[in-house]
Scaffold this motif. Structure first.
Motif, PDB file in Angstrom:
ATOM      1  N   ALA A  39       6.748  -2.655   4.126  1.00  0.00           N
ATOM      2  CA  ALA A  39       6.161  -2.601   2.779  1.00  0.00           C
ATOM      3  C   ALA A  39       7.257  -2.740   1.738  1.00  0.00           C
ATOM      4  N   MET A  41       7.784  -1.045  -0.849  1.00  0.00           N
ATOM      5  CA  MET A  41       8.317   0.188  -1.438  1.00  0.00           C
ATOM      6  C   MET A  41       9.454   0.821  -0.646  1.00  0.00           C
ATOM      7  N   ARG A  71       5.537  -6.802  10.732  1.00  0.00           N
ATOM      8  CA  ARG A  71       4.714  -5.771  11.384  1.00  0.00           C
ATOM      9  C   ARG A  71       4.518  -6.108  12.855  1.00  0.00           C
ATOM     10  N   MET A  89       5.506  -9.524   0.672  1.00  0.00           N
ATOM     11  CA  MET A  89       4.723  -8.683  -0.221  1.00  0.00           C
ATOM     12  C   MET A  89       5.288  -8.751  -1.630  1.00  0.00           C
ATOM     13  N   TRP A 164      -2.693   5.740   0.386  1.00  0.00           N
ATOM     14  CA  TRP A 164      -1.606   5.003   1.027  1.00  0.00           C
ATOM     15  C   TRP A 164      -0.393   5.885   1.329  1.00  0.00           C
ATOM     16  N   ASN A 209      -2.971  -3.956  -3.649  1.00  0.00           N
ATOM     17  CA  ASN A 209      -3.103  -2.515  -3.467  1.00  0.00           C
ATOM     18  C   ASN A 209      -2.314  -1.798  -4.558  1.00  0.00           C
ATOM     19  N   VAL A 211      -1.092   1.657  -5.695  1.00  0.00           N
ATOM     20  CA  VAL A 211      -0.968   3.044  -5.220  1.00  0.00           C
ATOM     21  C   VAL A 211      -0.502   3.917  -6.374  1.00  0.00           C
ATOM     22  N   ASP A 232       3.088   2.174  -7.306  1.00  0.00           N
ATOM     23  CA  ASP A 232       3.652   1.326  -6.232  1.00  0.00           C
ATOM     24  C   ASP A 232       2.567   0.317  -5.871  1.00  0.00           C
ATOM     25  N   THR A 233       2.825  -0.954  -6.149  1.00  0.00           N
ATOM     26  CA  THR A 233       1.765  -1.921  -5.823  1.00  0.00           C
ATOM     27  C   THR A 233       2.243  -2.973  -4.820  1.00  0.00           C
ATOM     28  N   GLY A 234       1.308  -3.561  -4.140  1.00  0.00           N
ATOM     29  CA  GLY A 234       1.657  -4.594  -3.161  1.00  0.00           C
ATOM     30  C   GLY A 234       0.562  -5.641  -3.000  1.00  0.00           C
TER      31      GLY A 234
HETATM   32  N1  SER Z   1       2.871   0.508  -0.488  1.00  0.00           N
HETATM   33  C1  SER Z   1       1.631  -0.181  -0.672  1.00  0.00           C
HETATM   34  C2  SER Z   1       1.371  -1.168   0.453  1.00  0.00           C
HETATM   35  O1  SER Z   1       2.242  -1.468   1.208  1.00  0.00           O
HETATM   36  C3  SER Z   1       1.617  -0.900  -1.996  1.00  0.00           C
HETATM   37  O2  SER Z   1       2.779  -1.602  -2.173  1.00  0.00           O
HETATM   38  O3  SER Z   1       0.256  -1.635   0.551  1.00  0.00           O
END
Ligand code: SER
Length: 430
Positions: A39, A41, A71, A89, A164, A209, A211, A232-234
């Protein structure tokens, strides 16, 4: 819109909004307890947890990036329309005293609507309904509505879908609100309750997403409020590209199509005849390029085992497609061409990547044919003697030891023939 342009538009948008652009961290995270970066973050974990000062560490409280991720959980699924090992991401962060839900939601809608021109009436969102002592995210419902998303397109889910993190057992985490894109009735199941997280169809694609990090999960499982809140977005980049390029599968976007075409050049088959094999070959070689360029080498354990596993799986499927000798060289070169601007390390490591793949291929090619003969023999004997349809731990171990078959590959081949493997028995042999 080309994928390169989409990445650039995202980073430019957040730069204009005062975010500092941080380069992707490597796939091997600084926190060595985690196998890979999964991710965006992760490189910000210590500042999100309030342990370090974002101004000192990154020079800003508001950040954005395009992060390399890998992953392992879905390796066996690669071959279908959507799963990958390596993916990117896009993300934006506000750490500590910056903005929170209101701005995060406004930015997301502005980027999707004004910049990417995604139709607003095809956007649905989900919010956290409240669970395990953590209250429902009423604020987000109100903010989405104030920004023009009607109540009927705001759906509520629990911990499993709308909370999350953390990445490991402990760390920063929080309720999240996700943006979905409605691909339209043609993709749907027709159920009157069909919507985001529909169990029956893929009509609604999760794109972003958001968060709202307010908690730290402690060792004892408690969720304790963080000293300061974060955003925190993704965005799953490949998915976004698929929607914007109006394709049914990520393998048909400009991130993959040049690779698929290279395989067609090397094979007597075309993509449509055997999508699964094509996809496995291109995804796994692309994944290997990134792992090797970040310093992973094939091994029997840990990260190196993951690399070995994907390389050997791609070698097996290259055989299914009867690819010409040195098939991986044009694929590696094409992957580098697609990604070198944003991740220059892939170009710098080109020779190493080709050498590592070549060595692994030479090694595995020697035993692959014999191993497949042995495998077939094993199945025939079991069928003839009417033994159980389970390949025992010792047999799986022998295929690994003598022929270099990763357990997961044997499992996949066995399942294709209606057999199971005794994975636990195999582990006990180590
Ligand atoms: N940590 C969240 C995710 O991986 C948003 O970045 O989906």
């Amino acid at each position: 819109m080309k994928s390169e342009e989409i990445r650039k538009k995202f980073l430019d948008f957040f730069k204009e909004k005062g975010h500092k652009i941080i380069p992707s961290s490597p796939l091997i995270p600084a926190d060595s307890t985690v196998l890979f970066t999964i991710a965006g973050m992760q490189q910000f974990n210590s500042v999100l947890a309030g342990e370090e000062d974002p101004l000192k560490k990154f020079g800003s409280r508001t950040l954005a990036s395009c992060q390399k991720c890998f992953r392992t959980i879905d390796i066996g699924e690669v071959g279908d329309d959507t799963h990958h090992t390596f993916f990117e991401m896009l993300g934006n962060w506000s750490i500590g005293k910056g903005y929170f839900k209101e701005k995060a939601i406004e930015y997301a809608l502005e980027f999707f609507g004004d910049i990417l021109k995604l139709e607003k009436d095809r956007i649905w969102v989900t919010i956290f309904k409240g669970e395990k002592g953590i209250s429902k995210d009423e604020d987000s419902i109100q903010i989405w509505q104030e920004n023009g998303i009607p109540k009927e397109r705001i759906k509520e889910f629990g911990m499993e879908d709308n909370f999350w993190g953390p990445v490991t057992e402990t760390g920063p985490c929080g309720p999240c609100s996700e943006i979905y894109f409605d691909r339209g009735e043609d993709f749907g199941c027709g159920d009157k309750d069909c919507g985001p997280n529909c169990p029956n169809c893929q009509r609604f694609v999760e794109l972003w997403n958001l968060v709202f990090m307010e908690y730290n999960k402690e060792r004892d499982g408690r969720y304790v409020k963080l000293p300061k809140k974060n955003v925190d977005t993704g965005i799953g980049f490949e998915r976004l590209v698929t929607i914007l390029q109006n394709k049914e599968s990520t393998y048909e976007t400009d991130l993959f199509l040049p690779l698929v075409q290279k395989v067609e050049d090397l094979s007597a088959k075309v993509y449509k005849e055997d999508k699964k094999s094509f996809r496995i070959v291109v995804d796994h070689i692309r994944g290997a390029v990134f792992l090797i360029s970040d310093g992973v080498l094939p091994d029997n354990l840990g990260r190196g085992y993951v690399l070995r596993r994907i390389l050997r799986r791609s070698i097996k499927y290259a055989k299914v497609l009867e690819l010409k000798d040195y098939w991986y060289v044009p694929l590696i070169k094409e992957t580098i061409k697609i990604y070198e601007k944003i991740y220059p390390e892939v170009r710098r490591k080109e020779t190493d990547i080709i050498n590592v793949v070549q060595k692994e291929e030479e090694k595995f090619k020697k035993t692959l044919d014999k191993g497949l003969v042995q495998f077939e023999k094993l199945l025939k004997t079991k069928i003839k003697e009417q033994k159980s349809k389970i390949i025992g731990g010792k047999e799986v171990f022998d295929l690994y030891q003598s022929y270099g078959f990763p357990m997961e590959l044997t499992k996949e081949l066995a399942e294709e023939k209606g057999f199971q493997v005794d994975a636990k028995g195999f582990q006990r042999k180590f």
